[in-house]
Scaffold this active site. Structure first.
Site, short mmCIF file in Angstrom:
data_model
loop_
_atom_site.label_atom_id
_atom_site.label_comp_id
_atom_site.label_asym_id
_atom_site.label_seq_id
_atom_site.Cartn_x
_atom_site.Cartn_y
_atom_site.Cartn_z
N ALA A 161 -40.89 -15.11 39.24
CA ALA A 161 -41.52 -15.84 40.31
C ALA A 161 -42.78 -15.46 40.78
O ALA A 161 -43.60 -16.18 41.34
CB ALA A 161 -40.32 -15.49 41.46
N LYS A 162 -43.17 -14.18 40.35
CA LYS A 162 -44.47 -13.76 40.90
C LYS A 162 -44.82 -14.04 42.32
O LYS A 162 -45.94 -14.51 42.66
CB LYS A 162 -45.56 -14.19 39.66
CG LYS A 162 -45.20 -13.80 38.45
CD LYS A 162 -46.36 -14.16 37.41
CE LYS A 162 -45.90 -13.62 36.00
NZ LYS A 162 -45.08 -14.15 35.21
N ARG A 163 -44.03 -13.71 43.21
CA ARG A 163 -44.11 -14.11 44.63
C ARG A 163 -45.10 -12.68 45.24
O ARG A 163 -45.29 -11.78 44.67
CB ARG A 163 -42.76 -14.10 45.35
CG ARG A 163 -42.07 -15.26 44.96
CD ARG A 163 -42.72 -16.56 44.92
NE ARG A 163 -41.78 -17.71 44.80
CZ ARG A 163 -41.60 -18.58 43.69
NH1 ARG A 163 -42.54 -18.47 42.79
NH2 ARG A 163 -40.80 -19.28 43.70
#
Lengths: 275, 275
Positions: free
Chosen positions: B95-97
Site C-alpha cells: 500500500a506504501k502508506r
C-alpha cells in the site's frame, strides 16, 4: 481545474480555505449514528454549511479506508455530492500515494478518473516515475509532499547534501516533471518561517498548507512568508472546523469556525494587495 | 505472524517466494470476465495453484482501488479467502502508506485490523510518527521502503549527507522505532549488488525484494548478496507468474512459473546452508 479558475475562486470568496474532511466515524455527533451512512450525512452537512467560504475540500482517504468497503462507498458518494452541487470547488484526495510507474498509474486512475478528484497528494520518495503518472490527466494536479507539518518531518526531510536539504531537492527536482499549472506542494504551517526559502525555489506554485489549528500553525505567519501575488496558498483546517461541536449544532459551529478563518484570510489577502 | 513462524515456512516449503497479486482487471484471461467478480476468481485460482510453493502473497492495493468500491470488495474477499484456507501464509498489503500520526493510525486500522493483513508497506518520507502507528499491532509487520526497484529511486534515495545515503539513513534511523521482529525493508532486486552494504546495516531483518522477473532483477544475485542464515529474504514476482498465460490454462502456467522459482530458491537455500 486550471490555475486561473482556482485564483478566481480565491478572489470571489476572499478565501483560501480548504476544509479537511477527516471524518472519523468515532468522533461524529451522536445523533447522526442512526443514519444509514453517518459519515456521508456529516460530510454533506459540513459542506453545505461552509461551501461559500471554502475553495477546497480535502477528504483524508485514511479515514474512509479504515471503514473498509462502506468507507469507500461513503467517499465516492461524498465526491459525487460535492462535484455535482459545488462544481467550482477544488477537490483534493489526501492519499499520499506513490509507487512504481505501472502502480502509480492505477492510483491515478482510482482518484482522478474513477473518482472525480481534481488533485491528489503524492509522496516523493520513489522519484520521477512514481509521480509522473499522476500528471497525465489534463486539468488535474499533483500535490507533492515537500516539508510536512509533523514532528517526523525532521527525520529525513532535513537530510542535507552540499547545503541543500532533501525537501529543497524535492522542490527543485520535481520541476523537471511538472509546473505551476499542474503541480503544488505540501508545506506544513508548523514550519511557516521556512516558507520564505521555499518561495525562492517555487515563487508561483500553489502550496497546500496543513497544520493550522489543531497542529499549532499560525495563519498570519503562513501568509506573511508564503503568500504571492496570486495568493498561492490553500490553507487546510480539519478538526478545528469539523469537530468544533459534537451536538446537533455541529454544522452551525463548523460554519462559524470556517467564517472566522475566511475573515482573517480576506484581511490578509487585502493587506497583501491580492484582492 | 512471528519471525520464527515465517522462517519455519521457508524451511518447510524450501521457498522464499511471494506472489504479487497485481491483478489488473484489464489483463485477466477473457473467459473469467463473465464471472460475478472476475478478479476474485482469478486470485483464488492463482492462490490455489501456488500456495504450496509460496510463503507470501502481496496484493498490490492500487490495482484494487482503481476499481473503486467493487475493487475494495474484491480485496476484502481475497484476504479472507487466503487467511481462512492458508492461515500459514504471510499476507502483505502493498500500500506504501504513510501520513501524520493520527492518519497513519487510520491506515493501520484499515489494513491490520479491518482486514487481516500481516504486514503493510510504508513510505518513510514523513518520519517516525508516520511509521510507528503501524508497529502497535502485536504480530504484525511494517515493511519500510528503503531502496526501491524503479528508475526514480535514483532521484532521492541516493541523496547523500556525510557519506551516508538517504536509504541508508532510513535503515539506520528506523531501527530506533522497530526491530527485526516487527520490521522489514523493501530493497529492489534491480540493485542487488547494494545488498551487501545493506546487510552490514540490517544483518538480521527480512527484506522484501521486488523486481525479479519483469523488472529485470536476478534471483541469484539477490541470494548472493542478501541471504542470511535465516534466509532473510522474501522475493516477489508478480506479472511473471500471474500473467504467464492468459488462456483457460492460466493457473497451471502460473504454477509452473512459481515452481520454477521455488526450485531455484531451494537450491540457493541449500547452497547457503539455510536448509
Amino acid at each position: 481545474m486550471t490555475y486561473n479558475e482556482l485564483f478566481e475562486q480565491v478572489k470571489k470568496k476572499k478565501s483560501f480555505l480548504c476544509v479537511g474532511l477527516d471524518s472519523d466515524i468515532k468522533k461524529l455527533p451522536q445523533h447522526l449514528m442512526g443514519a444509514e451512512d453517518p459519515v456521508y450525512e456529516f460530510n454533506k452537512a459540513i459542506v453545505d454549511a461552509t461551501a461559500d467560504v471554502a475553495i477546497a475540500y480535502k477528504p483524508n482517504i485514511a479515514f474512509y479506508e479504515s471503514n473498509g468497503v462502506s468507507g469507500w462507498i461513503t467517499l465516492e458518494k461524498t465526491v459525487k455530492y460535492i462535484k455535482s452541487k459545488y462544481p467550482e470547488i477544488f477537490l483534493i484526495a489526501d492519499a499520499k500515494r506513490g509507487d512504481i510507474g505501472n502502480t502509480s498509474e492505477m492510483y491515478a486512475r482510482a482518484f482522478l478518473e474513477t473518482m472525480e478528484f481534481d488533485s491528489i497528494t503524492v509522496a516523493p520518495y520513489m522519484g520521477e516515475d512514481s509521480v509522473t503518472p499522476f500528471l497525465k490527466y489534463e486539468g488535474k494536479w499533483v500535490i507533492l509532499l515537500a516539508l510536512t507539518s509533523n514532528k517526523g518531518a525532521f527525520d529525513f526531510q532535513f537530510f542535507e547534501e552540499n547545503g541543500v536539504k532533501l525537501y529543497e531537492r524535492v522542490l527543485r527536482k520535481s520541476q523537471e516533471w511538472g509546473n505551476d499549472q499542474n503541480m503544488m506542494y505540501v508545506v506544513g504551517a508548523t514550519k511557516a518561517e521556512m516558507l520564505s526559502g521555499i518561495r525562492e525555489i517555487v515563487p508561483n506554485h500553489f502550496l497546500l498548507v496543513p497544520g493550522v489549528g489543531a497542529q499549532g500553525g499560525s495563519l498570519e505567519e503562513v501568509a506573511k512568508y508564503g503568500m504571492n501575488s496570486h495568493c498561492g496558498l490553500i490553507v487546510n483546517s480539519s478538526r478545528g472546523i469539523i469537530f468544533a461541536d459534537k451536538t446537533e449544532n455541529f454544522a452551525v459551529r463548523a460554519r462559524e469556525e470556517a467564517v472566522k478563518l475566511q475573515q482573517q484570510m480576506a484581511e490578509l489577502l487585502a493587506a497583501k494587495g491580492v484582492i
